[in-house]
Scaffold this motif. Structure first.
Motif, PDB file in Angstrom:
ATOM      1  N   ILE A 276       0.842  -1.188   0.000  1.00  0.00           N
ATOM      2  CA  ILE A 276       0.000   0.000   0.000  1.00  0.00           C
ATOM      3  C   ILE A 276       0.885   1.248   0.000  1.00  0.00           C
ATOM      4  CG2 ILE A 276      -0.236   0.026   2.535  1.00  0.00           C
ATOM      5  CD1 ILE A 276      -3.219   0.753   2.056  1.00  0.00           C
ATOM      6  N   TYR A 277       0.374   2.338  -0.582  1.00  0.00           N
ATOM      7  CA  TYR A 277       1.091   3.620  -0.590  1.00  0.00           C
ATOM      8  C   TYR A 277       1.110   4.169   0.826  1.00  0.00           C
ATOM      9  CZ  TYR A 277       2.325   8.342  -2.185  1.00  0.00           C
ATOM     10  OH  TYR A 277       2.946   9.549  -2.388  1.00  0.00           O
ATOM     11  N   GLU A 278       2.321   4.445   1.321  1.00  0.00           N
ATOM     12  CA  GLU A 278       2.454   4.864   2.729  1.00  0.00           C
ATOM     13  C   GLU A 278       1.967   6.280   2.964  1.00  0.00           C
ATOM     14  OE1 GLU A 278       6.217   4.424   4.802  1.00  0.00           O
ATOM     15  OE2 GLU A 278       6.385   2.408   3.949  1.00  0.00           O
ATOM     16  N   LEU A 285      -2.211   1.789   7.185  1.00  0.00           N
ATOM     17  CA  LEU A 285      -2.324   0.452   7.793  1.00  0.00           C
ATOM     18  C   LEU A 285      -3.792   0.084   8.039  1.00  0.00           C
ATOM     19  CD1 LEU A 285       0.789   0.380  10.138  1.00  0.00           C
ATOM     20  CD2 LEU A 285       0.465  -0.739   7.914  1.00  0.00           C
ATOM     21  N   ALA A 286      -4.588   1.064   8.454  1.00  0.00           N
ATOM     22  CA  ALA A 286      -6.031   0.808   8.629  1.00  0.00           C
ATOM     23  C   ALA A 286      -6.656   0.448   7.281  1.00  0.00           C
ATOM     24  CB  ALA A 286      -6.711   2.045   9.213  1.00  0.00           C
ATOM     25  N   LYS A 287      -6.177   1.126   6.254  1.00  0.00           N
ATOM     26  CA  LYS A 287      -6.685   0.880   4.902  1.00  0.00           C
ATOM     27  C   LYS A 287      -6.317  -0.539   4.446  1.00  0.00           C
ATOM     28  CE  LYS A 287      -6.331   3.490   0.621  1.00  0.00           C
ATOM     29  NZ  LYS A 287      -5.840   4.690  -0.059  1.00  0.00           N
ATOM     30  N   MET A 310       1.108 -12.646   4.901  1.00  0.00           N
ATOM     31  CA  MET A 310       1.994 -12.254   3.799  1.00  0.00           C
ATOM     32  C   MET A 310       1.868 -10.762   3.494  1.00  0.00           C
ATOM     33  SD  MET A 310       4.270 -13.183   1.682  1.00  0.00           S
ATOM     34  CE  MET A 310       5.059 -12.003   0.592  1.00  0.00           C
ATOM     35  N   PHE A 311       0.647 -10.262   3.422  1.00  0.00           N
ATOM     36  CA  PHE A 311       0.452  -8.834   3.119  1.00  0.00           C
ATOM     37  C   PHE A 311       1.058  -7.971   4.232  1.00  0.00           C
ATOM     38  CE2 PHE A 311      -2.982  -8.032  -0.241  1.00  0.00           C
ATOM     39  CZ  PHE A 311      -2.826  -9.259  -0.847  1.00  0.00           C
ATOM     40  N   ASN A 315       4.290  -5.375   3.971  1.00  0.00           N
ATOM     41  CA  ASN A 315       4.103  -3.949   4.258  1.00  0.00           C
ATOM     42  C   ASN A 315       4.843  -3.456   5.495  1.00  0.00           C
ATOM     43  OD1 ASN A 315       2.004  -2.440   2.411  1.00  0.00           O
ATOM     44  ND2 ASN A 315       1.362  -4.585   2.538  1.00  0.00           N
ATOM     45  N   THR A 316       5.169  -4.361   6.410  1.00  0.00           N
ATOM     46  CA  THR A 316       5.837  -3.919   7.637  1.00  0.00           C
ATOM     47  C   THR A 316       7.297  -4.365   7.694  1.00  0.00           C
ATOM     48  OG1 THR A 316       5.218  -5.928   8.796  1.00  0.00           O
ATOM     49  CG2 THR A 316       3.683  -4.061   8.976  1.00  0.00           C
ATOM     50  N   GLY A 317       7.642  -5.361   6.903  1.00  0.00           N
ATOM     51  CA  GLY A 317       9.015  -5.883   6.952  1.00  0.00           C
ATOM     52  C   GLY A 317       9.196  -6.973   8.002  1.00  0.00           C
TER      53      GLY A 317
END
Ligand code: TRH
Length: 363
Positions: A276-278, A285-287, A310-311, A315-317
């Motif tokens: 997701i676009y940060e 993150l809510a999105k 996985m997602f 997104n968080t590493g």
């Protein structure tokens, strides 16, 4: 078609990357091709449009392609005639003189603020809300794309799904896995490479230029191609938009980002991983979680957990070492569930058709 809606203006300011113009270009082409409208696309960064549509010459002030009139939107904007429908993409803020032209029109244009895509439940309640102009006799309407029936829907051209299906029928069986890797630099690319390199299957990774290539170069050095264990990584050119869509259909797993490539990965019918676009305030993150809730709702609990893990790892590493092998092992079940979810979306009307109806009802 109501004659008053024939002329549409779409305004697009390229903030960053390709998503804003990617969405506007698809919408403009579809409004012309499938609805017979006359569309002018005003874009402040024609280079971004030329990247996704190479016949466009970014040096020209005005040009015509795919039935769309394309204009370079500059600071000296002087267009005295407002269209019947005006799309202000992603709150890009229309030129003041154009807003005055809208207010001076005998029949006030339908003014739409096309918003970013989100699966958050509030999108449905805000979709279609009116915002009267504080001083002029004009009303702007908020139009929210979305996954739920009560939103504005998703961009999807007529016959797209049949095209994807036809493609799948002709796809030759092949050894190993093909993946596309369209990501931001913040993605845990180093860990991904390490894990894929240790795979038992040969893996071919198709790597677009820009941020994805920069991210891989930062890990492996040089500009590729690279072979690391089972993983071969091939840099590819930036593709015309329809060829990019085809790449997603050809690959077994698609790593996508932002907004528009997410939607295309949905229609491609293959397992996907979305970056997701940060946003600064971590609102993304809510999105992301709202999307995952919807996307995995009908999956078996173990499958849903694997997809979510996985997602979130991407997104968080954190957690990729566990999440990726499970995701790859379950890819066939994930593909099935992905397609079933996509079928529900296809039963709904597409964004351009919904938008046309929305404007027809209210103009
Ligand atoms: O480029 P993006 O990161 O765009 C982002 C998002 O839209 C985000 O929501 C927005 O706020 C931010 O920009 C400013 O990702 P996205 O949305 O997937 O757009 C990429 C577009 O580029 C899409 O239309 C597909 C296209 N594309 C090609 O045409 N050829 C290519 O080779 C590649 C890699 C992409």
């Amino acid at each position: 078609m109501a004659p008053m809606q024939r002329n549409w203006d779409i305004f697009c300011r390229v903030i960053d990357n390709y998503g804003d113009i990617g969405v506007c270009w698809r919408l403009a082409c579809q409004l012309v091709r499938e609805h017979g409208f006359r569309v002018r696309l005003w874009v402040d960064e024609p280079h971004a449009l030329a990247a996704i549509c190479p016949p466009i010459d970014p040096a020209l002030a005005a040009q015509h392609h795919n039935g769309v009139d394309i204009y370079h939107w500059t600071a000296n904007f002087l267009e005295p005639t407002a269209a019947d429908v005006v799309i202000e993409a992603f709150a890009c803020e229309l030129p003041n003189n154009y807003v005055l032209a809208m207010a001076a029109s005998e029949r006030k244009p339908r003014w739409i603020n096309l918003e970013y895509l989100t699966a958050e439940p509030w999108a449905a309640s805000c979709h279609g809300l009116a915002s009267p102009h504080p001083t002029l006799a004009l009303t702007k309407y908020f139009y929210f794309p979305g996954f739920a029936a009560a939103t504005g829907g998703l961009l999807r051209e007529a016959n797209l799904i049949e095209t994807c299906q036809g493609f799948e029928d002709h796809q030759a069986a092949h050894d190993g896995l093909d993946i596309s890797l369209f990501c931001y630099e913040s993605a845990p690319v180093g860990k991904l490479i390490e894990l894929l390199a240790a795979s038992k299957l040969p893996i071919r990774c198709h790597l677009p230029p820009g941020k994805p290539l920069t991210a891989v170069s930062a890990c492996l050095g040089g500009n590729g191609p690279w072979q690391v264990g089972a993983l071969s990584i091939t840099p590819i050119p930036f593709l015309p938009q329809d060829e990019f869509d085809q790449l997603l259909r050809r690959c077994d797993i698609n790593f996508v980002r932002g907004e528009d490539s997410l939607v295309r990965a949905i229609w491609a019918g293959k397992p996907m991983v979305w970056q997701i676009y940060e946003q600064d305030d971590q609102a993304h993150l809510a999105k992301l979680l709202a999307f995952l809730d919807d996307y995995t709702r009908a999956m078996q609990p173990a499958l849903a957990a694997a997809v979510k893990a996985m997602f979130i790892a991407w997104n968080t590493g954190d957690g990729l070492h566990n999440a990726l092998p499970t995701f790859i092992a379950l890819r066939e079940e994930i593909a099935e569930a992905h397609k079933n979810w996509g079928k529900k979306l296809v039963d709904r009307s597409d964004l351009a058709s919904n938008l046309v109806k929305f404007c027809a009802n209210e103009i």
